[in-house]
Write a protein that holds these residues in place. Sequence first.
Motif, PDB file in Angstrom:
ATOM      1  N   ARG A  63      26.221 116.112 139.532  1.00 23.09           N
ATOM      2  CA  ARG A  63      25.668 115.450 138.354  1.00 23.09           C
ATOM      3  C   ARG A  63      24.621 116.312 137.667  1.00 23.09           C
ATOM      4  NH1 ARG A  63      21.507 113.915 136.728  1.00 23.09           N
ATOM      5  NH2 ARG A  63      20.471 114.222 138.706  1.00 23.09           N
ATOM      6  N   ALA A  64      23.750 116.935 138.462  1.00 18.59           N
ATOM      7  CA  ALA A  64      22.693 117.778 137.887  1.00 18.59           C
ATOM      8  C   ALA A  64      23.281 119.022 137.223  1.00 18.59           C
ATOM      9  CB  ALA A  64      21.701 118.174 138.976  1.00 18.59           C
ATOM     10  N   PHE A  65      24.254 119.665 137.869  1.00 25.78           N
ATOM     11  CA  PHE A  65      24.871 120.843 137.262  1.00 25.78           C
ATOM     12  C   PHE A  65      25.569 120.475 135.960  1.00 25.78           C
ATOM     13  CE2 PHE A  65      28.550 123.602 136.616  1.00 25.78           C
ATOM     14  CZ  PHE A  65      27.883 124.804 136.429  1.00 25.78           C
ATOM     15  N   THR A  66      26.205 119.316 135.942  1.00 20.74           N
ATOM     16  CA  THR A  66      26.872 118.867 134.725  1.00 20.74           C
ATOM     17  C   THR A  66      25.856 118.607 133.615  1.00 20.74           C
ATOM     18  OG1 THR A  66      28.564 117.857 136.117  1.00 20.74           O
ATOM     19  CG2 THR A  66      28.534 117.209 133.836  1.00 20.74           C
ATOM     20  N   GLY A  67      24.679 118.104 133.982  1.00 22.27           N
ATOM     21  CA  GLY A  67      23.630 117.918 132.988  1.00 22.27           C
ATOM     22  C   GLY A  67      23.113 119.237 132.438  1.00 22.27           C
ATOM     23  N   ILE A  68      23.124 120.256 133.274  1.00 28.54           N
ATOM     24  CA  ILE A  68      22.683 121.587 132.832  1.00 28.54           C
ATOM     25  C   ILE A  68      23.715 122.218 131.890  1.00 28.54           C
ATOM     26  CG2 ILE A  68      22.101 123.915 133.652  1.00 28.54           C
ATOM     27  CD1 ILE A  68      21.010 122.583 136.190  1.00 28.54           C
TER      28      ILE A  68
END
Length: 144
Positions: free
Chosen positions: A61-66
């Motif tokens: 989820r965090a990588f996708t937000g980045i």
Amino acid sequence: MSSTTTLSSDQILTLIIIEASINTLSLAGSLFIVCVYFRFKKLRSFAFFLITLLCFSDSIRAFTGIMSLFRLEEAYQNLQLDPGIICQSQAFLLNWSGLSVIIFSDLIFWMLYSATIRKKVYSERDRWKYAVIVYSISLGASLL
């Protein structure tokens, strides 16, 4: 009586940078927990396994937000963002991983409740069954 608010290019840029910064911190913390799980064999209990899977989902989820930084120039120029393959895959991964995090949180709550209040003991061999169930439910809900 509805009013529409438009953001300037600088405001959009600021929001993207804040989102990327917060997601970077989340990614670092989640990956640290995953690395600790694989590094120390003493921590490989059933409960820590569920926490590790939650952190793995949060890392996605965090990588996708980045990923929003990849389209920073278009957002800064206030261009119409084309919903191409990057945008669609980002939306799917955000949805799937976000649902996985929520379901793993609920599962951890249920396991803690069952172990403390109901005095139920869970088998270590069932750990992958719970992982498959959680990821299947979130995948099915994301595809709908």
